[in-house]
Design a protein around this motif. Sequence first.
Motif, PDB file in Angstrom:
ATOM      1  N   PRO A  72       0.798  -1.232  -0.059  1.00 44.46           N
ATOM      2  CA  PRO A  72       0.103  -0.043   0.082  1.00 44.46           C
ATOM      3  C   PRO A  72       1.144   1.400   0.115  1.00 44.46           C
ATOM      4  CG  PRO A  72       0.030  -1.100   2.178  1.00 44.46           C
ATOM      5  CD  PRO A  72       0.718  -1.944   1.195  1.00 44.46           C
ATOM      6  N   THR A  73       0.340   2.434  -0.564  1.00 43.57           N
ATOM      7  CA  THR A  73       0.910   3.620  -0.320  1.00 43.57           C
ATOM      8  C   THR A  73       1.161   4.177   0.921  1.00 43.57           C
ATOM      9  OG1 THR A  73      -1.098   4.789  -1.077  1.00 43.57           O
ATOM     10  CG2 THR A  73       0.391   4.156  -2.972  1.00 43.57           C
ATOM     11  N   THR A  76      -1.742   4.567   3.833  1.00 46.50           N
ATOM     12  CA  THR A  76      -3.182   3.792   3.453  1.00 46.50           C
ATOM     13  C   THR A  76      -3.413   3.149   4.628  1.00 46.50           C
ATOM     14  OG1 THR A  76      -2.596   3.649   1.171  1.00 46.50           O
ATOM     15  CG2 THR A  76      -3.812   1.840   2.038  1.00 46.50           C
ATOM     16  N   GLN A 160      -8.076  -3.268  -3.513  1.00 42.70           N
ATOM     17  CA  GLN A 160      -7.877  -2.016  -4.277  1.00 42.70           C
ATOM     18  C   GLN A 160      -6.785  -1.292  -3.496  1.00 42.70           C
ATOM     19  OE1 GLN A 160      -9.556  -1.083  -6.891  1.00 42.70           O
ATOM     20  NE2 GLN A 160     -11.645  -1.073  -6.756  1.00 42.70           N
ATOM     21  N   THR A 161      -6.690  -1.403  -2.329  1.00 43.93           N
ATOM     22  CA  THR A 161      -5.689  -0.480  -1.610  1.00 43.93           C
ATOM     23  C   THR A 161      -4.434  -1.349  -1.258  1.00 43.93           C
ATOM     24  OG1 THR A 161      -6.974  -0.811   0.311  1.00 43.93           O
ATOM     25  CG2 THR A 161      -7.395   1.143  -0.649  1.00 43.93           C
ATOM     26  N   ARG A 162      -4.323  -2.467  -1.990  1.00 41.19           N
ATOM     27  CA  ARG A 162      -3.245  -3.253  -1.979  1.00 41.19           C
ATOM     28  C   ARG A 162      -2.841  -3.562  -0.235  1.00 41.19           C
ATOM     29  NH1 ARG A 162      -1.527  -3.168  -7.012  1.00 41.19           N
ATOM     30  NH2 ARG A 162       0.377  -4.425  -6.764  1.00 41.19           N
ATOM     31  N   GLN A 163      -3.907  -4.017   0.442  1.00 43.29           N
ATOM     32  CA  GLN A 163      -3.567  -4.404   1.913  1.00 43.29           C
ATOM     33  C   GLN A 163      -3.924  -5.929   1.794  1.00 43.29           C
ATOM     34  OE1 GLN A 163      -4.770  -1.262   4.767  1.00 43.29           O
ATOM     35  NE2 GLN A 163      -6.118  -0.716   3.205  1.00 43.29           N
ATOM     36  N   TRP A 353      -9.079   6.665  -6.178  1.00 43.65           N
ATOM     37  CA  TRP A 353      -8.825   5.260  -6.621  1.00 43.65           C
ATOM     38  C   TRP A 353      -7.488   5.284  -7.338  1.00 43.65           C
ATOM     39  CZ3 TRP A 353      -8.030   3.511 -11.621  1.00 43.65           C
ATOM     40  CH2 TRP A 353      -7.983   2.139 -11.888  1.00 43.65           C
ATOM     41  N   ASN A 356      -3.751   4.477  -5.795  1.00 43.27           N
ATOM     42  CA  ASN A 356      -3.733   3.008  -5.237  1.00 43.27           C
ATOM     43  C   ASN A 356      -3.205   2.004  -6.432  1.00 43.27           C
ATOM     44  OD1 ASN A 356      -4.420   2.963  -2.289  1.00 43.27           O
ATOM     45  ND2 ASN A 356      -6.383   4.288  -3.224  1.00 43.27           N
ATOM     46  N   GLN A 357      -3.177   2.576  -7.609  1.00 43.58           N
ATOM     47  CA  GLN A 357      -2.918   1.683  -8.925  1.00 43.58           C
ATOM     48  C   GLN A 357      -1.561   1.754  -9.169  1.00 43.58           C
ATOM     49  OE1 GLN A 357      -5.568  -0.191  -9.303  1.00 43.58           O
ATOM     50  NE2 GLN A 357      -6.552   1.349  -7.708  1.00 43.58           N
TER      51      GLN A 357
END
Length: 389
Positions: A72-73, A76, A160-163, A353, A356-357
């Motif tokens: 995650p960034t 996040t 979506q948020t890479r968690q 959104w 997070n990509q």
Amino acid sequence: MNDAGKNLKDVRKRRGLTQSELANASGVSLSTIRKLEQGDRATARMETLRALAAALRVTTMRLVNGPKTEGPTTGTEERWEAVRRALERPPVSSELDDEPPTVAGVQKTLNDSLPLFTQDRFEDLSSALPAMLRDADALGPEGRGVRVRLLQLAGWLMVQTRQFGTAELALQRALDDAADRMEGAATVNTKCWLLLRQGELEKALELAVKWADETEPRISRATPAELSTWGWMLLRVSAAAVRNEQQGQATDALRLAKGAAVMLGREYAPENDFLRTFGPTTVKLKTAENASVTDRPDVVLRLAQHVPTYALKPTSNNRNRHYLDVADAHAKTGDYAEAFDRLSQIQRSSPEWLPNQSYARTVMKRIAEGRRTLTTEMRDMATAIHLEL
């Protein structure tokens, strides 16, 4: 030398190729290949590994030493900490002066909050979701249906948020509580996406194939819900296979998914579940995505001309992802202005959104490397999506 570099060197030598010949065959720079084989680079982007695997005629995972993921960034995990705690902690008794939650009340709250999900309003969701999850847990067995739906949505947001660890927890809870095969498949659909994002291509493929087999309906009497569920499992099979350089399996699965979509004749969402919307347009989007994965930007742009994106909601699982494919195709063909316009379009519709990509960072990096100078707007975009230029 790291294992990925060792695997690359071993396979290259067995194929009788020099580093220069592999660079020419794969399109990956000679310097990148040298750094990987010498251990100067610990990893490479999945796109790079896929290109090398295609040239060497092996699966992508043959070269990979474990999944290659980006976390995650910054900030996040702090933003979503309350959601994580709500997922991890068992339900607690209500205070004496509290009104206990009801199934109807939690369901209404969920229904009212759906626009937050479809519009990718992450800040609002990070505040609203913890209480919804706690209330659903407090319902007990009678709240199973609404609880599963909330867990599915929570898992989707965490992917979506890479968690990824928290996503796994939410999805496993949803799967454990699922009442039937169709409800389970809705969770597995997101679980396959989670595995793809983690780079676990073979696990994603195995899971998708298993559930595609289990959900395959009798075509002569298949309901729209059954066709939609089966079609999505086939799309996950295709997505995993194409990324793992198993082109035949990817093509076959996409062909079957297209057949299911033709039978539906329209975009269909079982029980108004926007995450499971499936039909002819969805198949077109995923066909373009496969072309992007296999580095065919001309095909992506041609297919994009026939996708009615005006009829789609700008959620991350359809139009925005497609626009990233289109932006990437424009960047690969040297049309950097159009590529940036597409990124800007996504940012305007889903500003929470896009950062997070990691795909967005890849596209922006192509633009930055291809242009002599960057505009102020381009530098602002890079900052917004956490790309260091």
